[in-house]
Design an enzyme around this catalytic site. Structure first.
Site, PDB file in Angstrom:
ATOM      1  CG  HIS A   1      -3.959   8.759 -25.345  1.00 13.04           C
ATOM      2  ND1 HIS A   1      -4.467   9.312 -24.030  1.00 13.04           N
ATOM      3  CD2 HIS A   1      -2.605   8.981 -25.009  1.00 13.04           C
ATOM      4  CE1 HIS A   1      -3.532   9.621 -23.302  1.00 13.04           C
ATOM      5  NE2 HIS A   1      -2.402   9.501 -23.816  1.00 13.04           N
TER       6      HIS A   1
ATOM      7  CE  LYS B   1       2.872  16.665 -15.943  1.00 14.90           C
ATOM      8  NZ  LYS B   1       3.086  15.289 -16.542  1.00 14.90           N
TER       9      LYS B   1
ATOM     10  CD  GLU C   1       3.722  15.343 -23.796  1.00 16.50           C
ATOM     11  OE1 GLU C   1       3.556  16.374 -23.074  1.00 16.50           O
ATOM     12  OE2 GLU C   1       3.393  14.171 -24.032  1.00 16.50           O
TER      13      GLU C   1
ATOM     14  CE  LYS D   1      -2.617  12.881 -15.211  1.00 16.96           C
ATOM     15  NZ  LYS D   1      -3.207  12.869 -16.394  1.00 16.96           N
TER      16      LYS D   1
ATOM     17  NE  ARG E   1      -4.003  -1.966   2.412  1.00 18.03           N
ATOM     18  CZ  ARG E   1      -3.866  -2.858   3.228  1.00 18.03           C
ATOM     19  NH1 ARG E   1      -3.128  -2.883   3.995  1.00 18.03           N
ATOM     20  NH2 ARG E   1      -4.688  -4.084   2.919  1.00 18.03           N
TER      21      ARG E   1
ATOM     22  CD  GLU F   1      -6.076  14.452 -15.949  1.00 20.56           C
ATOM     23  OE1 GLU F   1      -5.862  13.308 -15.612  1.00 20.56           O
ATOM     24  OE2 GLU F   1      -5.774  14.898 -17.350  1.00 20.56           O
TER      25      GLU F   1
ATOM     26  CG  HIS G   1      -1.615  13.895 -24.427  1.00 24.06           C
ATOM     27  ND1 HIS G   1      -1.120  15.056 -24.583  1.00 24.06           N
ATOM     28  CD2 HIS G   1      -0.827  13.080 -23.821  1.00 24.06           C
ATOM     29  CE1 HIS G   1       0.066  14.985 -23.951  1.00 24.06           C
ATOM     30  NE2 HIS G   1       0.271  13.990 -23.556  1.00 24.06           N
TER      31      HIS G   1
ATOM     32  NE  ARG H   1      -2.305  16.181 -13.573  1.00 22.16           N
ATOM     33  CZ  ARG H   1      -1.495  15.210 -12.749  1.00 22.16           C
ATOM     34  NH1 ARG H   1      -1.730  15.401 -11.540  1.00 22.16           N
ATOM     35  NH2 ARG H   1      -0.516  14.461 -13.289  1.00 22.16           N
TER      36      ARG H   1
ATOM     37  CG  HIS I   1       3.325   9.743 -25.084  1.00 27.06           C
ATOM     38  ND1 HIS I   1       2.115   9.478 -25.255  1.00 27.06           N
ATOM     39  CD2 HIS I   1       3.486  10.783 -24.293  1.00 27.06           C
ATOM     40  CE1 HIS I   1       1.094  10.338 -24.480  1.00 27.06           C
ATOM     41  NE2 HIS I   1       2.206  10.998 -24.040  1.00 27.06           N
TER      42      HIS I   1
ATOM     43  CG  ASN J   1      -4.240  14.824 -20.844  1.00 25.53           C
ATOM     44  OD1 ASN J   1      -3.186  14.281 -20.952  1.00 25.53           O
ATOM     45  ND2 ASN J   1      -5.164  14.675 -19.771  1.00 25.53           N
TER      46      ASN J   1
END
Lengths: 362, 362
Positions: B250, B225, B183, B141, B119, B235, B246, B239, B263, B243
């Site tokens: 994606h 960022k 990016e 993330k 955990r 997000e 993206h 935030r 990517h 993206n």
């Protein structure tokens, strides 16, 4: 209705405890929920899926049902992936609400899935076993098992509500009630001597599910757990006392193969062993060890551990999450109603194990 | 040495940016660490494992190495389980430190493993690609992919430090530098017009890794960022502007099969598509669309998307995490240097897709 308010780092939430609470589940669905996914197992589904679906329908959201195989043996990656497959297959999004309908295994897996799905969606716990109602409903622990240890992979993640319906306990096997009571009486042993006294008196009515006694037992258990957890969410210190009996208990569960002993049964027996260790290491009086043993027995849990060589026990306990730097650490009682965590040398553990050995070993 | 301080909900941490930073890694190991697990892949290991092990040896802790197969295609359950198997097989405990040595895939997987192992244990990011240095090192993330979508299973989890050594970029293929620059220039487009201007001027020196320019590009990217993320960790709003490009990107990655396009390449091309969509939906001037396209091209990224029917694109974008209630949502520029998130009707998306279609479709 009894309500316990839990104030956790990841968000505050209520625990509602009442007979017939299932019928009110639509109250817990946030207005901006896009869809509901009920995670359950075939045993619970046969009894409660229809009424739960009916109750949730009042919220006016699409409802999906995800059935996982039943049992601790399935608290693993494969089952967790069944949840993700279903959530993604149904195109659920970040506003989805996951409802965990079942015992601790369902709660742990649905909660961990909620923690991880799209990096976190909301979930509601609807615990249907006494153990889950008094234990996993508070504290935000979610996890799955790994072949090398129990609950090794998981997250701290809070539900938005816990809905405890005491009516559902009536369909539980007596063995499951006893397993749940092991955790109930644990709260007395580690934190609240008055509650321990009360449990000694009321263990009979608790076992037969008298409404007044069972509601109080659940409420007081949740209160004690919430109090302990709020002081130490990440288990760096105080929270570890909730694991009284669990080091031995986890060894029993994992050594016997998950699902052979119920978690609560293993903890019940483990508490007797931990009480003996407490007597040896920090002078817990013999009559208190005897009271603990008697109450575990009165709750209906087994009191004799498996007959394994000491090395087998030590090996099984080696992976416990409380351990640090290879040292075995145990929750011990320095008196009844007060616990602490302490490293114990393997030789001392061996002495205690020897007391539970009824046959000669080579 | 440049330092960016990130203040995240789950804990504050520094990003150190310097040539030769790898040699200083022992500084990041907390005194109470019980053992170190380096998670890496064979490609990175061949180049940097030995110096990293040597540097970390100065901390005086046992070091374990976990090598995962290389590539986005392996960012899945199976690889994640290899980490857990190794951690548990080596009896690591809660005081273990995980060091992610590699690109974004290694960082995402090692970070998610750190978030879930018992955990949550501490971890340090040592990003070895430009993309990872300017992107995944900030924001907490972590995730793995699912057959039905990218990054669908993960956690928000912060490292205790990010160690960026610009020297390691010298062994990167030029294609990876370009993918990272996609990016970098994105931060200018969505948030900082001055930085966009600077990138237009310095894209040449950035591509050839001139020390002054590359350190500034990394620092400014991390700063932007960090600023955006600190205002919206989970997000829910701002935030999401990170993206930009993206949603299309994606779709390209997942439609082509993970790992076919890098990517950053997919995002570079996706930003051109998102710029066209911005022109249509919120009036981004044509000359700004042209500047965006020119800078993506100058960075060395592909500018022509795959030739798929519109329905294929829409289907691929359907699982995007930004979507709510089945509606497609996009990050759009209302002007260069300023972004917002908006739902867009499928027909409008089709119009933009048609602009990128170079051959007739049936």
């Amino acid at each position: 209705m009894s309500v316990v308010h839990v104030d956790a780092q990841g968000g505050a939430y209520p625990i509602h405890i009442a007979a017939g609470r299932l019928a009110q589940l639509a109250d817990t669905v946030p207005a901006d929920t896009s869809a509901i996914a009920i995670v359950t197992n075939p045993t619970v589904a046969a009894l409660y899926l229809a009424p739960v679906q009916e109750a949730l329908a009042a919220a006016g959201k699409p409802i999906h049902v995800i059935e996982l195989p039943d049992g601790e043996a399935y608290k693993n990656w494969e089952s967790l992936n069944l949840i993700f497959d279903a959530l993604l297959g149904a195109h659920l999004d970040r506003k989805a609400l996951i409802v965990a309908l079942g015992g601790g295994v369902i709660g742990d897996m649905a909660g961990f899935a909620a923690a991880c799905f799209m990096r976190g969606v909301r979930f509601v716990q609807v615990p249907t076993t006494l153990l889950a109602q008094v234990d996993s409903s508070v504290g935000g622990k979610t996890a799955i098992n790994h072949p090398l240890g129990k609950n090794m992979v998981g997250a701290f993640y809070q539900p938005i509500a816990v809905e405890v319906d005491t009516e559902v306990l009536k369909t539980l096997p007596a063995r499951e009630i006893s397993a749940g009571l092991a955790e109930v009486i644990k709260y007395g042993m580690i934190y609240d001597l008055d509650f321990f006294d009360w449990c000694e008196e009321q263990v009979g009515p608790m076992r037969t599910l008298e409404q007044e006694q069972i509601v109080y037992a659940i409420r007081r258990s949740c209160e004690v757990k919430a109090e302990v957890v709020s002081q130490d969410e990440r288990e760096s210190g105080l929270r570890a006392i909730l694991n009284f009996g669990h080091t031995f208990g986890h060894a029993i569960e994992s050594g016997m193969g998950y699902g052979q002993w119920l978690h609560g049964e293993a903890v019940g027996c483990g508490m007797i062993m931990a009480a003996e260790l407490s007597a040896l290491v920090c002078g817990l009086p013999a009559q208190d060890v005897a009271r603990i043993k008697a109450l575990v027995q009165a709750s209906g849990c087994p009191i004799n551990p498996p007959q394994w060589p000491a090395e087998r026990w030590l090996e099984l306990m080696q992976v416990d999450k409380k351990n640090e730097g290879g040292q075995l650490r145990f929750v011990l009682l320095d008196k009844l109603g007060h616990a602490k965590v302490q490293a114990v040398a393997p030789d001392v553990v061996r002495q205690v194990l020897a007391r539970f050995t009824t046959v000669e070993q080579e």
